[in-house]
Design a protein around this motif. Sequence first.
Motif, mmCIF file in Angstrom:
data_model
loop_
_atom_site.group_PDB
_atom_site.id
_atom_site.type_symbol
_atom_site.label_atom_id
_atom_site.label_comp_id
_atom_site.label_asym_id
_atom_site.label_seq_id
_atom_site.Cartn_x
_atom_site.Cartn_y
_atom_site.Cartn_z
ATOM 1 N N ARG A 89 0.835 -1.195 0.000
ATOM 2 C CA ARG A 89 0.000 0.000 0.000
ATOM 3 C C ARG A 89 0.876 1.254 0.000
ATOM 4 N NH1 ARG A 89 -4.600 2.035 -1.866
ATOM 5 N NH2 ARG A 89 -5.546 3.560 -0.493
ATOM 6 N N GLY A 90 0.768 2.054 -1.069
ATOM 7 C CA GLY A 90 1.531 3.291 -1.163
ATOM 8 C C GLY A 90 2.986 3.115 -1.543
ATOM 9 N N CYS A 91 3.366 1.918 -1.990
ATOM 10 C CA CYS A 91 4.766 1.683 -2.360
ATOM 11 C C CYS A 91 5.064 2.252 -3.750
ATOM 12 C CB CYS A 91 5.099 0.197 -2.319
ATOM 13 S SG CYS A 91 4.493 -0.737 -3.761
ATOM 14 N N VAL A 92 6.353 2.300 -4.075
ATOM 15 C CA VAL A 92 6.818 2.705 -5.403
ATOM 16 C C VAL A 92 7.599 1.541 -5.998
ATOM 17 C CG1 VAL A 92 8.257 4.304 -6.714
ATOM 18 C CG2 VAL A 92 6.942 5.142 -4.762
ATOM 19 N N VAL A 93 7.298 1.173 -7.245
ATOM 20 C CA VAL A 93 8.012 0.075 -7.907
ATOM 21 C C VAL A 93 8.515 0.566 -9.258
ATOM 22 C CG1 VAL A 93 5.813 -0.847 -8.773
ATOM 23 C CG2 VAL A 93 7.868 -2.286 -8.775
ATOM 24 N N THR A 94 9.791 0.346 -9.532
ATOM 25 C CA THR A 94 10.402 0.808 -10.782
ATOM 26 C C THR A 94 11.443 -0.186 -11.269
ATOM 27 O OG1 THR A 94 12.075 2.051 -9.548
ATOM 28 C CG2 THR A 94 10.118 3.269 -10.274
ATOM 29 N N ALA A 95 11.668 -0.189 -12.567
ATOM 30 C CA ALA A 95 12.765 -0.957 -13.156
ATOM 31 C C ALA A 95 14.075 -0.234 -12.883
ATOM 32 C CB ALA A 95 12.545 -1.117 -14.656
ATOM 33 N N VAL A 96 15.127 -0.999 -12.624
ATOM 34 C CA VAL A 96 16.446 -0.406 -12.380
ATOM 35 C C VAL A 96 17.485 -1.125 -13.235
ATOM 36 C CG1 VAL A 96 15.911 0.380 -10.048
ATOM 37 C CG2 VAL A 96 16.815 -1.920 -10.390
ATOM 38 N N ASP A 97 18.592 -0.421 -13.511
ATOM 39 C CA ASP A 97 19.664 -0.986 -14.333
ATOM 40 C C ASP A 97 20.721 -1.692 -13.512
ATOM 41 O OD1 ASP A 97 18.517 -0.059 -16.715
ATOM 42 O OD2 ASP A 97 19.451 1.914 -16.467
ATOM 43 N N TYR A 98 20.859 -1.290 -12.255
ATOM 44 C CA TYR A 98 21.852 -1.923 -11.395
ATOM 45 C C TYR A 98 21.381 -1.828 -9.951
ATOM 46 C CZ TYR A 98 23.365 2.711 -9.909
ATOM 47 O OH TYR A 98 23.403 3.972 -9.383
ATOM 48 N N ASN A 114 8.267 -6.740 -16.412
ATOM 49 C CA ASN A 114 7.218 -5.777 -16.722
ATOM 50 C C ASN A 114 5.875 -6.191 -16.125
ATOM 51 O OD1 ASN A 114 9.066 -4.259 -18.166
ATOM 52 N ND2 ASN A 114 8.513 -5.151 -20.145
ATOM 53 N N GLU A 115 5.591 -7.518 -16.143
ATOM 54 C CA GLU A 115 4.337 -8.015 -15.574
ATOM 55 C C GLU A 115 4.277 -7.757 -14.066
ATOM 56 O OE1 GLU A 115 3.804 -12.076 -16.553
ATOM 57 O OE2 GLU A 115 3.746 -11.746 -18.722
ATOM 58 N N TRP A 116 5.387 -8.045 -13.370
ATOM 59 C CA TRP A 116 5.430 -7.837 -11.918
ATOM 60 C C TRP A 116 5.274 -6.358 -11.584
ATOM 61 C CZ3 TRP A 116 4.860 -10.864 -7.856
ATOM 62 C CH2 TRP A 116 5.077 -12.242 -7.985
ATOM 63 N N ILE A 117 5.983 -5.505 -12.307
ATOM 64 C CA ILE A 117 5.887 -4.070 -12.052
ATOM 65 C C ILE A 117 4.452 -3.585 -12.250
ATOM 66 C CG2 ILE A 117 6.577 -1.783 -12.903
ATOM 67 C CD1 ILE A 117 9.340 -2.950 -13.477
ATOM 68 N N LYS A 118 3.814 -4.050 -13.306
ATOM 69 C CA LYS A 118 2.457 -3.622 -13.621
ATOM 70 C C LYS A 118 1.474 -4.014 -12.526
ATOM 71 C CE LYS A 118 -1.127 -3.988 -17.188
ATOM 72 N NZ LYS A 118 -1.465 -4.567 -18.521
ATOM 73 N N VAL A 119 1.508 -5.274 -12.096
ATOM 74 C CA VAL A 119 0.533 -5.731 -11.096
ATOM 75 C C VAL A 119 0.811 -5.115 -9.728
ATOM 76 C CG1 VAL A 119 -0.024 -7.880 -12.277
ATOM 77 C CG2 VAL A 119 1.850 -7.854 -10.646
ATOM 78 N N VAL A 120 2.090 -4.905 -9.376
ATOM 79 C CA VAL A 120 2.405 -4.268 -8.108
ATOM 80 C C VAL A 120 1.893 -2.830 -8.097
ATOM 81 C CG1 VAL A 120 4.276 -3.428 -6.633
ATOM 82 C CG2 VAL A 120 4.380 -5.741 -7.559
ATOM 83 N N GLN A 121 2.055 -2.129 -9.214
ATOM 84 C CA GLN A 121 1.560 -0.748 -9.304
ATOM 85 C C GLN A 121 0.047 -0.688 -9.113
ATOM 86 O OE1 GLN A 121 3.101 0.369 -13.159
ATOM 87 N NE2 GLN A 121 4.883 1.401 -12.293
ATOM 88 N N VAL A 122 -0.672 -1.627 -9.729
ATOM 89 C CA VAL A 122 -2.128 -1.657 -9.606
ATOM 90 C C VAL A 122 -2.552 -1.942 -8.167
ATOM 91 C CG1 VAL A 122 -4.218 -2.895 -10.281
ATOM 92 C CG2 VAL A 122 -2.509 -2.303 -12.016
ATOM 93 N N VAL A 123 -1.942 -2.965 -7.562
ATOM 94 C CA VAL A 123 -2.321 -3.345 -6.206
ATOM 95 C C VAL A 123 -1.925 -2.268 -5.203
ATOM 96 C CG1 VAL A 123 -1.838 -4.994 -4.348
ATOM 97 C CG2 VAL A 123 -2.283 -5.825 -6.663
ATOM 98 N N ALA A 124 -0.789 -1.602 -5.422
ATOM 99 C CA ALA A 124 -0.326 -0.545 -4.514
ATOM 100 C C ALA A 124 -1.329 0.597 -4.449
ATOM 101 C CB ALA A 124 1.035 -0.027 -4.957
ATOM 102 N N LYS A 125 -2.060 0.841 -5.542
ATOM 103 C CA LYS A 125 -3.037 1.930 -5.584
ATOM 104 C C LYS A 125 -4.415 1.494 -5.100
ATOM 105 C CE LYS A 125 -0.784 4.248 -9.483
ATOM 106 N NZ LYS A 125 -0.926 4.653 -10.903
#
Length: 352
Positions: free
Chosen positions: A294-303, A338-349
């Motif tokens: 809840r209220g988290c931030v999820v992003t792709a990172v390079d390192y 990309n799938e994990w980032i997408k679903v985490v973003q949806v659930v976080a909101k």
Amino acid sequence: MEPSTIREGYLVKKGTVLNSWKVMWVVLADDGIEFYKKKTDSNPKGMIPLNGATLTSPCQDFNKRTFVFKLSTTKKQDHFFQATHLEERELWVKDIKRAITCLQGGKRFARKSTRKSIRLPESVNLSELYILMKDQDSGIKEMKVEKDKKLFSHCFTGNTVIDWLISQGKVRNRAEGVMLATGLLNEGFLQPAGEISKTAAEGGAESVLLDQHDALYYFADSGFYCEGYSSDEDVIVKEEFRGAIVKQGCLLKQGHRRKNWKVRKFILRDDPAYIHYYDPAKGEDDPLGSIPLRGCVVTAVDYVPDAKRHDVEGNLFEIITSDEVHYYLQAATSEERNEWIKVVQVVAKSGK
């Protein structure tokens, strides 16, 4: 010609010498299965030839392990693999069976069309039917039911299952519906939730699904729970475990103390919004930890800070909780990340 890769990913494999279960990176080619200690290893720990092999799924050799399948070679060697969830096991089983069939016929691997005749129960692919039943828009609707001073969540009635099968044209009448639904119950796709359905399931050599409004069932990998129940099978669970499962699978996770990377099974639930992670070789009785979303931030990172480049590289993403705790994870492919980032973003909101 070099064998082509058909499928690859994390599976738990039973050792042939020590009988211990360990997570392996498994690669299915059109002529065999190779398994590696780590995805980045160049040399496999072993190879299983598919020519003449036989596949057993579901494999019931281990009472406390679900989603296991067995591959037996011509040399009478048995190899056991465990997937993290039902759909994953069915995808592996389907491709392995197809690869074996192609080898026997002297053909190159090619996936069959998924279009099947399902007018009669005998011709139904149960795993595909199960996925249809779980569809959020056109599948069976899960609900909360209060019965005998107990509250059942994420469940449905036996007659609802039969009604759905008939409405979707999967069976011609209720008798065929009971036959087909019983097959789903015996294969573990459906589970009995209340005393009436449990009694029927345990009453004989074969489980029977009841076409009744008071017989409760649930999907095998749903967020089912029951309040007020005190038996060993349906204990009261913590609030954070009550959400429906949105996504699950294996990811690499960086430890917070030693900064080492290990494969963990992750289960994402939506309400309340949590990810729990487990040792995939030990089951799901006790999670190693949880990530509140809840209220988290999820992003792709390079390192990843403090990570050696040769240890982990590519398909990385980061979850930062509302308390500013950082979790670094790695998916097997960019699509999976990309799938994990997408679903985490949806659930976080949307999650609580």
